[in-house]
Scaffold this motif. Structure first.
Motif, PDB file in Angstrom:
ATOM      1  N   ALA A  71       3.624   9.607  48.109  1.00 19.11           N
ATOM      2  CA  ALA A  71       2.343   8.156  47.758  1.00 19.11           C
ATOM      3  C   ALA A  71       1.581   8.518  46.179  1.00 19.11           C
ATOM      4  N   LYS A 123       5.442  -5.479  48.373  1.00 17.40           N
ATOM      5  CA  LYS A 123       5.858  -4.443  47.396  1.00 17.40           C
ATOM      6  C   LYS A 123       5.664  -5.204  45.802  1.00 17.40           C
ATOM      7  N   ASN A 124       5.069  -3.680  44.719  1.00 17.80           N
ATOM      8  CA  ASN A 124       5.029  -3.749  43.422  1.00 17.80           C
ATOM      9  C   ASN A 124       3.289  -4.808  43.166  1.00 17.80           C
ATOM     10  N   GLU A 165       6.172  -0.244  48.848  1.00 22.94           N
ATOM     11  CA  GLU A 165       6.474   0.371  47.830  1.00 22.94           C
ATOM     12  C   GLU A 165       6.018  -0.177  46.326  1.00 22.94           C
ATOM     13  N   ALA A 196       3.140  -1.024  45.457  1.00 25.31           N
ATOM     14  CA  ALA A 196       2.391  -1.322  45.065  1.00 25.31           C
ATOM     15  C   ALA A 196       0.937  -0.345  44.499  1.00 25.31           C
ATOM     16  N   CYS A 203       3.584   4.032  46.467  1.00 26.53           N
ATOM     17  CA  CYS A 203       2.478   3.302  45.703  1.00 26.53           C
ATOM     18  C   CYS A 203       1.024   4.038  45.013  1.00 26.53           C
ATOM     19  N   HIS A 252      -0.187  -5.986  42.584  1.00 25.56           N
ATOM     20  CA  HIS A 252      -1.766  -5.008  42.118  1.00 25.56           C
ATOM     21  C   HIS A 252      -3.069  -5.396  42.576  1.00 25.56           C
TER      22      HIS A 252
END
Length: 435
Positions: free
Chosen positions: A310, A377-378, A341, A343, A326, A380
């Motif tokens: 991270a 995941k991913n 993962e 983020a 992340c 924002h």
């Protein structure tokens, strides 16, 4: 009480009364399922821990918390945090909730509460707000109250003209006695409330910058049993009948965190680096790292937080978190947070979770198309508050790209206040959602 008596011993004759406030509408939706003093703060704490810790660090160990709304989680926290150890090393102390109540003899709310105060051998009452963030040595406050032979002593904050219109202001004489009070004055009335704050101990330069003083703490008097408000009733009433109402200077960091914007700023302020003034490091927020005056809270016995590949900068991470590959910048991550993962978390307060979900729980949720607690995941997230136990799916964007300032979307799991997106406690935000 005779002067010269040991302050720490005499503090045992003081009863602390923390006002839990009303329904907390300005902090909604954070107060949807909890009382305002129970709102999480700074990754590991709750708001109530601030005034309680100030009391304990000042040798005040008899403390009541007055609440009216959603007090279950507050009761639980106080019991777990302070229920078993105060009496052992704090001279028969306690931290208890007094909920609003009625009785056949007293049908009005809180009219029966003073009966509880009479059960303890106390000489003075220390009235505190439950939604203010500050550190204060109440022993010095108590000493000043006694030495000036005051009926009521009010802790006063020096204030510049820009912020003065938002607060109740006091006018004092050359002895620091309050002679006039004005609630949020403007224009000529504001100019008329300027005082010489060197009387309270400010140096000449700061006195010129801050010629106003603000009410932070007030001591109720038996003279006003029907009063409902300190600022508009108790303090003006006390001065009008000739009571000695004295001002006490508090020149440290203080913030009223009664609104979403103030709460958000105070939490993210914890991530800031101290500034340097004349070679001395000065923190512009409450110092959670002062070993001599710790902030107490509930012991949770959580494991250390685990960060796997991270990228974390300018952030505070609470206990028991799992953070995977992340990016986290300028954020506060609350206890038991799970961040998946890919983020990206920016300028955000994550309150975390009340419990962990097992791998079996997560498989069950995935099988029925639901979302586990945590950040998917991913996803924002930028400039937001994510309340506890929120389930944020994969590929979600909480960025308020349209810069919406106010929106109430409770059925969709969120509000926007002052441009800050707040995800409601226990809310589910499906994968692919854009806010």
């Amino acid at each position: 009480m005779p002067r010269g008596r040991d302050i720490s011993r005499s503090s045992h004759s003081v009863l602390g009364i923390i006002l839990g406030g009303g329904a907390g509408t300005r902090l909604y939706p954070l107060t949807k399922k909890r009382a305002k003093p129970a709102v999480p703060l700074g990754a590991n704490y709750r708001l109530i821990d601030i005034p309680v810790s100030n009391c304990l660090n000042s040798n005040i160990s008899k403390i009541y918390v007055l609440t009216q709304f959603n007090s279950a989680s507050l009761n639980r926290h106080l019991s777990r945090a302070y229920g078993n150890n105060i009496g052992g090393y704090k001279n028969e102390g306690f931290v208890e909730v007094l909920a609003a109540q009625q009785s056949p003899e007293n049908p009005n709310w809180f009219q029966t509460v003073p009966v509880a105060f009479e059960e303890h051998n106390v000489m003075e009452f220390l009235i505190l707000a439950g939604d203010h963030l500050y550190r204060m040595d109440y022993e010095r406050f108590i000493q000043a109250h006694r030495e000036t032979d005051a009926d009521i002593t009010v802790a006063a904050l020096p204030m510049d003209e820009k912020r003065a219109t938002a607060f109740g202001l006091m006018k004092i004489d050359e002895e620091g006695r309050i002679i006039e009070f004005a609630e949020k004055p403007k224009g000529e009335q504001l100019k008329g409330m300027k005082v010489d704050t060197t009387i309270l101990g400010l140096d000449d330069e700061r006195a010129k910058e801050m010629p106003f003083i603000d009410v932070m703490l007030n001591l109720l008097s038996n003279e006003f049993p029907g009063a409902n408000d300190f600022g508009s009733e108790v303090i003006p009433g006390a001065t009008s009948i000739g009571l000695r109402v004295q001002a006490y200077l508090f020149d440290g960091y203080w913030e009223d965190i009664g609104t979403i914007e103030a709460f958000y700023n105070a939490n993210l302020g914890i991530t800031k680096k101290p500034i340097q003034i004349s070679g001395t490091s000065i923190s512009m927020v409450t110092d959670f790292y002062d070993r001599s005056s710790p902030i107490y809270t509930q012991p949770r016995y959580l494991p250390p937080s685990k960060m796997l590949d991270a990228d974390v900068t300018d952030s505070v991470i609470g206990e028991g978190c799992v953070i995977k590959n992340c990016k986290i910048h300028h954020s506060v991550v609350g206890l038991r947070s799970y961040i998946s993962e890919g983020a990206i978390i920016e300028d955000t307060l994550l309150m975390g979770a009340d419990y962990y979900e097992t791998d079996a729980d997560k498989r069950f949720l995935a099988a029925k198309g639901s979302v586990p607690i945590g950040i998917g995941k991913n996803t924002h997230i930028k400039k937001a508050i994510i309340d506890k136990n929120a389930r944020i799916g994969d590929n979600v964007k909480i960025v308020n790209s349209d810069n919406v300032q106010e929106a109430a979307r409770e059925t969709d799991g969120y509000f926007i206040k002052s441009g800050i997106v707040t995800i409601i406690k226990d809310a589910l935000i499906p994968s692919g959602t854009i806010i």
